[in-house]
Design an enzyme around this catalytic site. Structure first.
Site, PDB file in Angstrom:
ATOM      1  N   ILE A 130       0.842  -1.205   0.000  1.00 56.94           N
ATOM      2  CA  ILE A 130       0.000   0.000   0.000  1.00 56.94           C
ATOM      3  C   ILE A 130       0.871   1.247   0.000  1.00 56.94           C
ATOM      4  CG2 ILE A 130      -1.845   1.225   1.239  1.00 56.94           C
ATOM      5  CD1 ILE A 130      -2.584  -1.609   2.383  1.00 56.94           C
ATOM      6  N   ASP A 149      12.144   2.531   4.927  1.00 56.26           N
ATOM      7  CA  ASP A 149      11.562   1.196   4.948  1.00 56.26           C
ATOM      8  C   ASP A 149      12.604   0.184   5.416  1.00 56.26           C
ATOM      9  OD1 ASP A 149       8.962  -0.088   2.999  1.00 56.26           O
ATOM     10  OD2 ASP A 149      10.339  -1.334   4.161  1.00 56.26           O
ATOM     11  N   ASP A 166      14.495   1.085  10.312  1.00 55.75           N
ATOM     12  CA  ASP A 166      13.302   0.638  11.026  1.00 55.75           C
ATOM     13  C   ASP A 166      12.673   1.796  11.806  1.00 55.75           C
ATOM     14  OD1 ASP A 166      12.357  -2.457  12.111  1.00 55.75           O
ATOM     15  OD2 ASP A 166      11.635  -0.645  13.137  1.00 55.75           O
ATOM     16  N   PHE A 218       2.739   3.263   7.842  1.00 53.22           N
ATOM     17  CA  PHE A 218       2.253   1.931   7.470  1.00 53.22           C
ATOM     18  C   PHE A 218       2.940   0.822   8.251  1.00 53.22           C
ATOM     19  CE2 PHE A 218      -0.366   2.794   3.933  1.00 53.22           C
ATOM     20  CZ  PHE A 218       0.190   3.806   3.185  1.00 53.22           C
ATOM     21  N   SER A 226      -7.448  -0.652  10.621  1.00 51.77           N
ATOM     22  CA  SER A 226      -8.007  -1.799   9.892  1.00 51.77           C
ATOM     23  C   SER A 226      -9.416  -2.104  10.372  1.00 51.77           C
ATOM     24  CB  SER A 226      -7.108  -3.020  10.151  1.00 51.77           C
ATOM     25  OG  SER A 226      -7.778  -4.213   9.778  1.00 51.77           O
ATOM     26  N   TYR A 283      -3.322  -8.902  16.642  1.00 56.78           N
ATOM     27  CA  TYR A 283      -3.183  -7.906  15.558  1.00 56.78           C
ATOM     28  C   TYR A 283      -4.250  -6.821  15.726  1.00 56.78           C
ATOM     29  CZ  TYR A 283      -3.842  -5.653  11.087  1.00 56.78           C
ATOM     30  OH  TYR A 283      -4.019  -4.702  10.110  1.00 56.78           O
ATOM     31  N   LYS A 342      -3.934  -2.664  16.744  1.00 58.31           N
ATOM     32  CA  LYS A 342      -4.518  -1.545  15.995  1.00 58.31           C
ATOM     33  C   LYS A 342      -5.448  -0.724  16.897  1.00 58.31           C
ATOM     34  CE  LYS A 342      -2.566  -2.009  11.990  1.00 58.31           C
ATOM     35  NZ  LYS A 342      -1.634  -0.983  11.478  1.00 58.31           N
ATOM     36  N   ASN A 356     -10.601  -4.556   2.794  1.00 61.34           N
ATOM     37  CA  ASN A 356      -9.678  -5.548   2.225  1.00 61.34           C
ATOM     38  C   ASN A 356      -8.975  -5.029   0.973  1.00 61.34           C
ATOM     39  OD1 ASN A 356     -11.440  -7.007   4.130  1.00 61.34           O
ATOM     40  ND2 ASN A 356     -10.248  -8.770   3.396  1.00 61.34           N
ATOM     41  N   ARG A 405     -16.457 -10.006   2.150  1.00 66.60           N
ATOM     42  CA  ARG A 405     -15.566  -8.929   2.535  1.00 66.60           C
ATOM     43  C   ARG A 405     -15.751  -7.735   1.591  1.00 66.60           C
ATOM     44  NH1 ARG A 405     -15.405 -11.902   6.074  1.00 66.60           N
ATOM     45  NH2 ARG A 405     -13.658 -12.712   7.327  1.00 66.60           N
ATOM     46  N   ARG A 442     -11.972 -20.982   8.904  1.00 66.54           N
ATOM     47  CA  ARG A 442     -10.677 -20.595   9.488  1.00 66.54           C
ATOM     48  C   ARG A 442     -10.950 -19.946  10.836  1.00 66.54           C
ATOM     49  NH1 ARG A 442      -7.143 -16.307   6.098  1.00 66.54           N
ATOM     50  NH2 ARG A 442      -8.968 -15.032   6.588  1.00 66.54           N
ATOM     51  N   ASP A 500     -12.237 -16.121  11.762  1.00 68.96           N
ATOM     52  CA  ASP A 500     -12.946 -15.436  10.677  1.00 68.96           C
ATOM     53  C   ASP A 500     -14.341 -15.015  11.120  1.00 68.96           C
ATOM     54  OD1 ASP A 500     -11.036 -15.369   8.768  1.00 68.96           O
ATOM     55  OD2 ASP A 500     -11.771 -17.078   7.629  1.00 68.96           O
TER      56      ASP A 500
HETATM   57  C1  WQD Z   1     -10.975 -12.939   3.097  1.00 65.30           C
HETATM   58  C2  WQD Z   1     -12.046 -14.019   3.007  1.00 65.30           C
HETATM   59  C3  WQD Z   1     -11.609 -15.917   4.405  1.00 65.30           C
HETATM   60  C4  WQD Z   1      -8.037 -17.185   2.185  1.00 65.30           C
HETATM   61  C5  WQD Z   1      -7.348  -9.551   6.069  1.00 65.30           C
HETATM   62  C6  WQD Z   1      -6.136  -9.538   6.921  1.00 65.30           C
HETATM   63  C7  WQD Z   1      -6.297  -8.522   8.020  1.00 65.30           C
HETATM   64  C8  WQD Z   1      -6.719  -7.201   7.459  1.00 65.30           C
HETATM   65  C9  WQD Z   1      -7.938  -7.318   6.569  1.00 65.30           C
HETATM   66  C10 WQD Z   1      -5.044  -5.529   7.180  1.00 65.30           C
HETATM   67  C11 WQD Z   1     -12.398 -14.622   4.366  1.00 65.30           C
HETATM   68  C12 WQD Z   1     -11.579 -16.304   2.932  1.00 65.30           C
HETATM   69  C13 WQD Z   1      -9.155 -16.506   2.634  1.00 65.30           C
HETATM   70  C14 WQD Z   1      -8.199 -18.486   1.615  1.00 65.30           C
HETATM   71  C15 WQD Z   1     -10.569 -18.321   1.972  1.00 65.30           C
HETATM   72  N1  WQD Z   1      -5.643  -6.629   6.737  1.00 65.30           N
HETATM   73  N2  WQD Z   1     -10.390 -17.059   2.514  1.00 65.30           N
HETATM   74  N3  WQD Z   1      -9.472 -19.003   1.523  1.00 65.30           N
HETATM   75  O1  WQD Z   1      -9.457 -12.306   6.812  1.00 65.30           O
HETATM   76  O2  WQD Z   1     -10.766 -10.364   5.876  1.00 65.30           O
HETATM   77  O3  WQD Z   1      -8.443 -10.049   6.761  1.00 65.30           O
HETATM   78  O4  WQD Z   1      -7.643  -8.288   5.568  1.00 65.30           O
HETATM   79  O5  WQD Z   1      -5.386  -4.790   8.047  1.00 65.30           O
HETATM   80  O6  WQD Z   1      -5.036  -8.405   8.623  1.00 65.30           O
HETATM   81  O7  WQD Z   1      -6.000 -10.818   7.472  1.00 65.30           O
HETATM   82  O8  WQD Z   1      -8.879 -11.281   4.581  1.00 65.30           O
HETATM   83  O9  WQD Z   1      -8.116 -12.293   2.481  1.00 65.30           O
HETATM   84  O10 WQD Z   1      -7.516 -13.453   4.658  1.00 65.30           O
HETATM   85  O11 WQD Z   1      -9.892 -13.480   3.852  1.00 65.30           O
HETATM   86  O12 WQD Z   1     -11.710 -18.826   1.881  1.00 65.30           O
HETATM   87  O13 WQD Z   1      -7.215 -19.152   1.188  1.00 65.30           O
HETATM   88  O14 WQD Z   1     -11.548 -15.090   2.222  1.00 65.30           O
HETATM   89  O15 WQD Z   1     -12.274 -16.912   5.169  1.00 65.30           O
HETATM   90  O16 WQD Z   1     -13.784 -14.913   4.353  1.00 65.30           O
HETATM   91  P1  WQD Z   1      -9.472 -11.043   6.048  1.00 65.30           P
HETATM   92  P2  WQD Z   1      -8.502 -12.662   3.871  1.00 65.30           P
END
Ligand code: WQD
Length: 348
Positions: free
Chosen positions: A26, A45, A72, A94, A138, A162, A166, A192, A244, A305, A308
């Site tokens: 980003i 960075d 850093d 970031f 986030s 995490y 935040k 996302n 999402r 997962r 989630d």
């Molecule tokens: C999206 C959807 C999974 C992988 C992420 C980061 C978090 C934050 C926001 C920064 C969910 C599904 C995923 C896979 C799947 N980022 N999935 N198979 O969990 O919303 O959060 O973005 O701030 O730190 O983790 O995003 O892309 O991991 O998952 O089915 O192999 O896809 O269950 O529904 P998430 P994600």
């Protein structure tokens, strides 16, 4: 990882307008957006999650040299030197670890890196008389939201270290500005991020197997992974899979420029969601990416997962009202730009 920037000329009140650091996914896209908006940019960075040749590609894309310092954000002495060498009046920050799963395995690392980094940066900014900061937050701070689309007024609830890091970051900033109004903060809650730069020269390039959906699907499209595992199809959503709010990384970058410019112009803090307001399910993402790459991508239904939530979707009115922000790119744009990027990256 962040980049500090100055305008090409002093603005009205004699301040140089620096801003932001970043050579990561980003950060690098925001670098380009800042340059396009007329800012000079210095990148700091540690390249812990950025490819070493990103500055070269940024130079190619902007047709201008890139000032990049490897270091850093937790190195206060280095930060003092950067502020001494460059006329900085604001920072977009970031630098943070961002894997929910990893944070469960190393909670202290996440707190030290994410919160410790922020505190070190704020202390250096205070020493340098720099009081404007845009903070990467986030949607994860919403935990398990009981309202979707989710407004910024929804309660914060930490579901993992995490998300906690935040939330604590946001609370530090809110406390600081409440006790010292000379500070002003732009807190941006990303939903996302997805997609890549239209040039095909910048994008997400996780060093190991991606945990996020879009980059994982991209690797299946490339043939580097056999199939997509759909984590659960028994959620209370239209097709049972997780929903999402995917936002194009170029739209996200634009949101940072609007936040920075607003802070510099009026010195008023703001906290906004950056999302499209529209949710897409896992199966919809797989179908959209299949269209973009011209292949029917294989997937299988796997167990949910842990951690989630069924749906994350942004209420977007506040970003529009306070920053004039709205997204311009579609899901098809995200998939197409990602597919172009990963094909280029594979040959690099
Ligand atoms: C999206 C959807 C999974 C992988 C992420 C980061 C978090 C934050 C926001 C920064 C969910 C599904 C995923 C896979 C799947 N980022 N999935 N198979 O969990 O919303 O959060 O973005 O701030 O730190 O983790 O995003 O892309 O991991 O998952 O089915 O192999 O896809 O269950 O529904 P998430 P994600």
């Amino acid at each position: 990882m962040s980049a500090l920037a100055q305008t090409r000329e002093r603005d009205g009140n004699g301040w140089q307008n620096p801003s932001h650091r970043g050579a990561g996914y980003i950060g690098s896209h925001t670098y380009l957006a800042l340059k396009q908006a007329g800012y000079e940019v210095v990148i700091l960075d540690n390249f812990g999650n950025a490819q070493a040749d990103v500055p070269d590609r940024l130079a190619q894309l902007t047709n201008a040299p890139v000032t990049c310092i490897t270091g850093d954000v937790r190195n206060g002495a280095l930060l003092d030197q950067v502020f001494a060498d460059h006329d900085i009046v604001a920072v977009v920050h970031f630098a943070a670890l961002k894997s929910v799963g990893d944070s469960m395995k190393m909670p202290l690392t996440y707190l030290e890196s994410n919160l410790g980094g922020l505190l070190t940066l704020l202390a250096a900014m205070e020493r340098a008389g720099c009081r404007r900061l845009v903070f990467s937050s986030s949607a994860t701070v919403y935990g398990l939201p009981d309202q979707t689309p989710t407004p910024e007024t929804a309660p914060r609830q930490a579901m993992n270290p995490y998300g906690k890091s935040k939330i604590l970051g946001e609370e530090v900033l809110e406390h600081l500005v409440a006790t010292d109004p000379s500070w002003a903060f732009g807190i941006l809650r990303y939903f996302n991020p997805a997609g890549a730069h239209g040039s095909g020269l910048l994008g997400e390039n996780p060093k190991d197997t991606p945990s996020n959906l879009m980059p994982f699907v991209a690797k299946v499209a490339l043939g580097e992974l056999p199939l997509v595992q759909v984590f659960g199809n028994d959620y209370p959503t239209p097709d049972g899979t997780g929903v999402r709010d995917y936002i194009h990384v170029e739209d996200l970058a634009h949101g940072h420029v609007l936040s920075l410019s607003a802070l510099i112009a009026d010195g008023k803090s703001h906290l906004v969601n950056l999302g499209t307001g529209q949710g897409h399910s896992v199966l919809e993402i797989i179908a959209a990416y299949s269209d973009a790459c011209g292949q029917d991508l294989p997937f299988e239904i796997a167990p949910r997962r842990p951690g989630d939530v069924p749906v994350y979707c942004a209420e977007t009115e506040k970003a529009k009202e306070l920053l004039g922000f709205s997204t311009r790119k579609s899901l098809a744009d995200m998939c197409q730009s990602s597919w172009t990027w990963v094909q280029n990256a594979a040959t690099r």
